[in-house]
Write an enzyme that holds these catalytic residues in place. Structure first.
Site, PDB file in Angstrom:
ATOM      1  N   ARG A  23       0.853  -1.186   0.000  1.00  0.00           N
ATOM      2  CA  ARG A  23       0.000   0.000   0.000  1.00  0.00           C
ATOM      3  C   ARG A  23       0.890   1.238   0.000  1.00  0.00           C
ATOM      4  O   ARG A  23       1.924   1.261   0.676  1.00  0.00           O
ATOM      5  CB  ARG A  23      -0.926   0.029   1.226  1.00  0.00           C
ATOM      6  N   GLU A  71      -4.354   7.735  -4.912  1.00  0.00           N
ATOM      7  CA  GLU A  71      -4.611   7.035  -6.181  1.00  0.00           C
ATOM      8  C   GLU A  71      -5.920   7.516  -6.777  1.00  0.00           C
ATOM      9  O   GLU A  71      -6.895   7.673  -6.034  1.00  0.00           O
ATOM     10  CB  GLU A  71      -4.653   5.523  -5.942  1.00  0.00           C
ATOM     11  N   HIS A 127      -1.698   0.326  -9.738  1.00  0.00           N
ATOM     12  CA  HIS A 127      -2.312  -0.584  -8.750  1.00  0.00           C
ATOM     13  C   HIS A 127      -2.901  -1.831  -9.429  1.00  0.00           C
ATOM     14  O   HIS A 127      -4.056  -2.190  -9.203  1.00  0.00           O
ATOM     15  CB  HIS A 127      -3.392   0.134  -7.914  1.00  0.00           C
TER      16      HIS A 127
END
Ligand code: NDP
Length: 313
Positions: free
Chosen positions: A226, A255, A274
């Site tokens: 993360r 993000e 991601h």
């Protein structure tokens, strides 16, 4: 028992879930969006928000399609104790392992340099960029599903793997395992530092400016855990100064990564959006965990992949 399902599984898996649930006397309720859940579900399969959890007090068990559950465990309201939370850890390890190895090979074999020359149509036989992973040390933060698959692949490339985890215990395929309180001792050994950690109260900004400074000059950093495990501003500084030679980043503090982030324009940074542990089959793979857990749930057995909300993973 109403079971709401927002996970975007394949048509074949949807049918399997429907048949399995109906055979057990449950009522499946497939929705495209969480706000379409209007009944009072006891079970939900799919990723949810803390608002959804509080809006449905009938819920007793949530099976997510993600491995990380920080949106629920670090939300502005506590995750309710009476709800079981299970995640999809186990689905993503192989892809994550391949992704980190791809990024490490990119830097080790000098692809940034050779690709830049390719774009200019230039044949530059400078072999100083064509180095090896063999014999290099990988410090790996997190030795769960993702971390173990990274370790297996790194060992296949004859790297030395030092793993860091929260609790003590040896891990097969890892040369040395230390607990997180020894992190500062092993950072100076890292040619490559890979992060596969969940975001929890303990791991937030674990990689701060001071710890980045403990890395040897010229180390590479990778993150598929993360984003907020690294202090991103400190990483940008370390990349700009050359202390960190390069970074392969799949996750970010914000993000999507904002357009004005300096990371976008750094030649020594690889960015993926991601997807670092994903494949097109993720949701159906998560559904296998859900179906197994559903059978356990109806039999009153312990579920797989139970998250401890107070630990955050
Ligand atoms: P696991 O639960 O299998 O493993 C988590 C690992 O992190 C364990 O080894 C655990 O230690 C370790 N850990 C937790 N807290 C600490 C700490 N404070 N210090 C050191 N180690 C710690 O999770 P997964 O491997 O399945 O996934 C890890 C994370 O990766 C997820 O939570 C998610 O956030 C992220 N992820 C990202 C994806 C992507 O597409 N980029 C996809 C999938 C996951 P211990 O073994 O001692 O318990």
């Amino acid at each position: 028992m109403i079971v709401s399902i927002s996970a975007p599984v394949s048509a074949a898996m949807r049918e399997r879930i429907r048949q399995t649930l109906e055979a057990a006397g449950a009522v499946p309720c497939f929705v495209d969006r969480l706000r379409d859940v209007r009944e009072a579900p006891v079970v939900h399969f799919g990723d949810v928000t803390i608002d959804f959890v509080y809006a449905h007090p009938s819920l007793r068990w949530i099976q997510t399609t993600s491995a990380g559950v920080d949106r629920l465990t670090l939300a502005d309201r506590p995750f309710p104790r009476e709800i079981l939370l299970t995640n999809a850890s186990g689905v993503f390890g192989v892809a994550g392992g391949e992704h980190i190895l791809a990024m490490m090979l990119h830097f080790a074999r000098g692809f940034s340099f050779y690709l830049a020359n390719q774009r200019r149509g230039e044949w530059v036989r400078d072999i100083s960029h064509a180095r090896l992973l063999k014999g290099q040390t990988l410090v790996l933060l997190g030795l769960g599903d993702l971390g173990r698959e990274v370790a297996r692949r790194a060992r296949a490339f004859d790297m030395r793997v030092i793993g860091v985890k929260r609790t003590p215990g040896e891990v097969e395929g890892v040369d040395r395992v230390v607990t997180s309180d020894r992190l500062d001792d092993v950072l100076p050994l890292a040619d490559h530092l890979a992060i596969t950690l969940p975001l929890t109260k303990e791991t937030h900004h674990l990689l701060n400016a001071r710890r980045l400074g403990l890395l040897p000059r010229g180390a590479y950093v990778y993150n598929i855990g993360r984003g907020a495990v690294i202090d991103q501003a400190a990483l940008v500084d370390a990349l700009m100064s050359g202390h960190v030679a390069g970074a392969g980043l799949d996750v970010f503090e914000e993000e999507p990564l904002p357009a004005d982030s300096p990371l976008w324009r750094m030649e020594n940074v690889l960015i993926t959006p991601h997807i670092g542990a994903d494949t097109p089959w993720d949701f159906d793979a998560a559904a296998e965990i859900f179906l197994d857990n559903f059978a356990r749930y109806t039999r009153g057995e312990t579920l797989r992949n139970v998250v401890d909300p107070s630990l955050g993973y």
